[in-house]
Design a protein around this motif. Sequence first.
Motif, mmCIF file in Angstrom:
data_model
loop_
_atom_site.group_PDB
_atom_site.id
_atom_site.type_symbol
_atom_site.label_atom_id
_atom_site.label_comp_id
_atom_site.label_asym_id
_atom_site.label_seq_id
_atom_site.Cartn_x
_atom_site.Cartn_y
_atom_site.Cartn_z
ATOM 1 N N THR A 72 -57.373 8.490 -65.716
ATOM 2 C CA THR A 72 -58.036 7.793 -65.293
ATOM 3 C C THR A 72 -57.360 6.680 -65.356
ATOM 4 O O THR A 72 -56.760 6.277 -66.538
ATOM 5 N N PRO A 73 -57.062 5.803 -63.857
ATOM 6 C CA PRO A 73 -56.144 4.725 -64.428
ATOM 7 C C PRO A 73 -57.508 3.566 -65.211
ATOM 8 O O PRO A 73 -58.111 3.594 -65.101
ATOM 9 N N LYS A 80 -49.809 7.950 -60.006
ATOM 10 C CA LYS A 80 -49.795 6.444 -59.084
ATOM 11 C C LYS A 80 -51.502 7.538 -59.548
ATOM 12 O O LYS A 80 -51.659 8.280 -59.909
ATOM 13 N N ALA A 81 -52.131 6.147 -59.392
ATOM 14 C CA ALA A 81 -54.017 6.452 -58.752
ATOM 15 C C ALA A 81 -54.020 7.054 -57.886
ATOM 16 O O ALA A 81 -53.901 6.406 -56.596
ATOM 17 N N THR A 129 -52.876 16.985 -60.055
ATOM 18 C CA THR A 129 -53.857 15.785 -60.993
ATOM 19 C C THR A 129 -52.597 15.734 -62.542
ATOM 20 O O THR A 129 -52.733 16.459 -63.293
ATOM 21 N N LEU A 157 -55.243 10.130 -61.736
ATOM 22 C CA LEU A 157 -53.530 9.624 -61.678
ATOM 23 C C LEU A 157 -52.759 11.382 -61.223
ATOM 24 O O LEU A 157 -53.311 12.648 -62.130
#
Length: 132
Positions: free
Chosen positions: A131-132, A35-36, A48, A41
């Motif tokens: 990263t999302p 999940k972010a 992390t 993420l």
Amino acid sequence: MAFSLVSRSSLLSALALVAALASGCASLGMDAPAKAVDGALVGPNGMTLYTFDRDTAGNGKSVCNGPCATNWPPLMAAAGASAHGDWTVVTRDDGAKQWAYKGKPVYFWAKDAKPGDRTGDGFNKVWRLATP
């Protein structure tokens, strides 16, 4: 009784809306392997996740194996895991499965000690926050 004022068609419309919203949430990745959090993420353990510049997006494999994978443990996928949304599954050199985000395998950093640590970002100029 207040409930009796609600028509059956209104109740059915409300239930349809709830079902549509629940379906939409599932497509947004509620069952995603990560999940972010604060723009990065994180895995199910809250740690992390990172990407490796030497991995080629979309080629279905990881180039971080052996001692590299000791320092950068992969986010492993169950044997029966399957792609959904931006998440795909790559096969590692040892045959194990690993999650990839937008085609790039994702990894933890062994030196991150607690959730929220991001000490691997920029390491050797080839490791990046996922990263999302």
